[in-house]
Motif scaffolding. Structure first.
Motif, PDB file in Angstrom:
ATOM      1  N   HIS A  83       0.832  -1.255  -0.122  1.00  0.00           N
ATOM      2  CA  HIS A  83       0.077   0.039  -0.027  1.00  0.00           C
ATOM      3  C   HIS A  83       0.761   1.206   0.168  1.00  0.00           C
ATOM      4  CE1 HIS A  83      -4.076   1.984   1.497  1.00  0.00           C
ATOM      5  NE2 HIS A  83      -3.018   2.871   1.056  1.00  0.00           N
ATOM      6  N   HIS A  85       1.337   4.987  -2.337  1.00  0.00           N
ATOM      7  CA  HIS A  85       0.726   6.454  -3.258  1.00  0.00           C
ATOM      8  C   HIS A  85       1.882   6.883  -3.891  1.00  0.00           C
ATOM      9  CE1 HIS A  85      -3.094   5.625  -1.266  1.00  0.00           C
ATOM     10  NE2 HIS A  85      -2.444   5.577  -0.099  1.00  0.00           N
ATOM     11  N   LYS A 214     -10.000  -0.424  -5.971  1.00  0.00           N
ATOM     12  CA  LYS A 214      -9.866   0.241  -4.452  1.00  0.00           C
ATOM     13  C   LYS A 214     -10.997   0.959  -4.082  1.00  0.00           C
ATOM     14  CE  LYS A 214      -7.799   2.208  -0.548  1.00  0.00           C
ATOM     15  NZ  LYS A 214      -6.811   3.002  -0.613  1.00  0.00           N
ATOM     16  N   HIS A 266      -5.802  -0.536   6.306  1.00  0.00           N
ATOM     17  CA  HIS A 266      -5.722   0.347   7.470  1.00  0.00           C
ATOM     18  C   HIS A 266      -6.174  -0.539   8.665  1.00  0.00           C
ATOM     19  CE1 HIS A 266      -4.725   3.538   4.700  1.00  0.00           C
ATOM     20  NE2 HIS A 266      -5.992   3.464   4.249  1.00  0.00           N
ATOM     21  N   ASP A 325       1.453   2.993   3.453  1.00  0.00           N
ATOM     22  CA  ASP A 325       0.726   4.229   3.177  1.00  0.00           C
ATOM     23  C   ASP A 325       1.759   5.436   3.360  1.00  0.00           C
ATOM     24  OD1 ASP A 325      -1.594   5.502   2.314  1.00  0.00           O
ATOM     25  OD2 ASP A 325      -2.362   5.535   4.595  1.00  0.00           O
TER      26      ASP A 325
END
Ligand SMILES: [Zn+2]
Length: 435
Positions: A83, A85, A214, A266, A325
């Protein structure tokens, strides 16, 4: 169209025979099998045409092979961040770490270029696969995957989600001006409130090159019902895609698991009961466990919960992935160095090094659905591997010092220094379109 496609396939054929005919042999002092949790000594690994062709102690080095000596090091598969970005980097200045402002301040084009750099930084830290889970402007994640696969630039194998699909507003509470005009900020989320919109949103992402879907399960109090999530799953399956849910409440977690979702992002919605159910149903946990050392991105209270629940997930045998993340700038650190910091949380949870390594490799390949093509150091797989001086089965901190990185059989980093020249090509040497 058919002519063009034929032409592209011809180019692939030429590229493979001309550029990658080199045979490479690696002398590995130690070779880790993260699946078994074992180490074999003095192994020979042979690579041809970008793939592993032989692995073992008694393998003969082919005549004329380029030999890479890693006899003082530990060789292991590349790492997976389940995960990230890569086309999002929020910062103290100018946006005060409020990513909402990043969306307003930075164009897709700028963020795509940042993603190239972030991808290279991840690869340098040993991450050969990154699941890129949305918030990447207008499909910059898909563009990054294509540029890497076509052979323009080095980078990890990207599993892009395209736009995150949510009820109107996504994770945000936009102004009416933003929400109705769908200009500023709106590329970040794909609105889908009704069943027809859900189907159309999944198809849009599939059309534009997503490799996973997602969704925002519970970003709004109304969120998605179990039936809604099941519709996402069945529609995505038509395109061969799995569904990951962003979950931030216990109710949302229950709905996602009941619907049979592939993975949950999460840990805020996690409970002991849910972990047991995830173990029973095989739902991947991508908990994004921010370490306390990343000041400004974690609080002691949240960290204590995160450590406790990661421990609880491990005790309950919930399927664990390593996920970060990590989508912000930490001055003095590369994106890869920020990502590797997350092992701190796993150590705090008392998880044995062997299980942390498995989450970072074997389980990462499975959640990314590459386990039959890329990841394990086995004959027939694409040749991705890394090497470190220490032994990560004894101390997971050994992964903080990745000295060698190979991707697709090409050396990206050697003796601790990036050597990426072979990855920069003046055209799409692996074919012009890999959507
Ligand atoms: Zn995220």
């Amino acid at each position: 169209m058919r002519t063009l496609l034929g032409h592209a396939l011809l180019i692939i054929g030429v590229a493979v025979t001309a550029a990658d005919a080199q045979v490479t042999a690696i002398r590995a002092g130690r070779l880790v099998d993260p699946d078994a949790g074992t180490v074999a000594t003095n192994q020979i690994i042979v690579i041809e045409n970008g793939r592993f062709t032989a692995v073992g102690a008694n393998v003969a080095i082919p005549t004329g092979a380029q030999v890479i000596d890693l006899s003082t090091q530990t060789v292991l598969p590349g790492l997976v961040d389940a995960h990230n970005h890569l086309a999002l980097t929020y910062k103290q200045f100018p946006e005060n770490n409020v990513y909402y402002l990043t969306y307003v301040l930075e164009s897709t084009a700028l963020r795509a270029i940042q993603a190239v750099s972030n991808g290279i930084q991840m690869l340098a830290s040993g991450f050969t696969i990154v699941r890129d889970m949305g918030n990447n402007a207008n499909y910059a994640d898909v563009a990054l995957r294509m540029a890497i696969e076509q052979g323009w630039i080095p980078g990890p194998t990207i599993i892009p989600s395209g736009l995150i699909i949510g009820g109107m507003g996504g994770q945000f509470w936009p102004t009416p001006e933003m929400a109705k005009d769908h200009n500023i900020v709106y590329p970040e989320y794909l609105d889908a409130d009704t069943r027809d919109e859900i189907i159309k949103a999944v198809r849009q992402n599939a059309l534009f090159g997503a490799r996973v879907i997602k969704i925002c399960v519970d970003c709004k109090p109304w969120g998605y019902s179990v039936d809604d999530i099941k519709l996402f799953i069945s529609e995505a399956a038509k395109a061969g895609l799995k569904v990951e849910g962003h979950v931030q409440t216990v109710d949302g977690g229950k709905r996602a698991v009941e619907a049979g979702i592939w993975s949950i992002a999460h840990d805020r919605g996690m409970t002991d009961e849910l972990h047991k159910e995830m173990a029973r149903k095989g739902v991947w946990r991508a908990g994004t466990e921010t370490p306390i050392s990343l000041t400004g991105h974690q609080t002691q209270q949240r960290y204590d919960f995160t450590v406790r629940m990661l421990r609880n997930a491990w005790e309950n045998k919930a399927p664990l992935t390593f996920s970060t993340d990590a989508d912000y700038y930490v001055p003095g650190k590369t994106r890869g160095e920020v990502a590797i910091e997350f092992i701190e949380t796993w150590k705090a949870a008392g998880i044995p090094a062997r299980d942390v390594l498995r989450a970072m490799t074997t389980n990462g390949f499975k959640v990314s659905e590459t386990e039959t093509t890329r990841g394990p150091i086995k004959v027939g797989m694409w040749a991705d591997l890394i090497a470190v001086p220490g032994n990560p089965l004894e101390s997971i901190d050994a992964l903080r010092d990745v000295r060698f990185v190979m991707k697709n059989g090409m050396v990206f980093k050697r003796d601790g220094v990036m050597t990426p020249a072979a990855f920069f090509r003046g055209g799409p040497v692996n074919g012009w379109n890999t959507r």
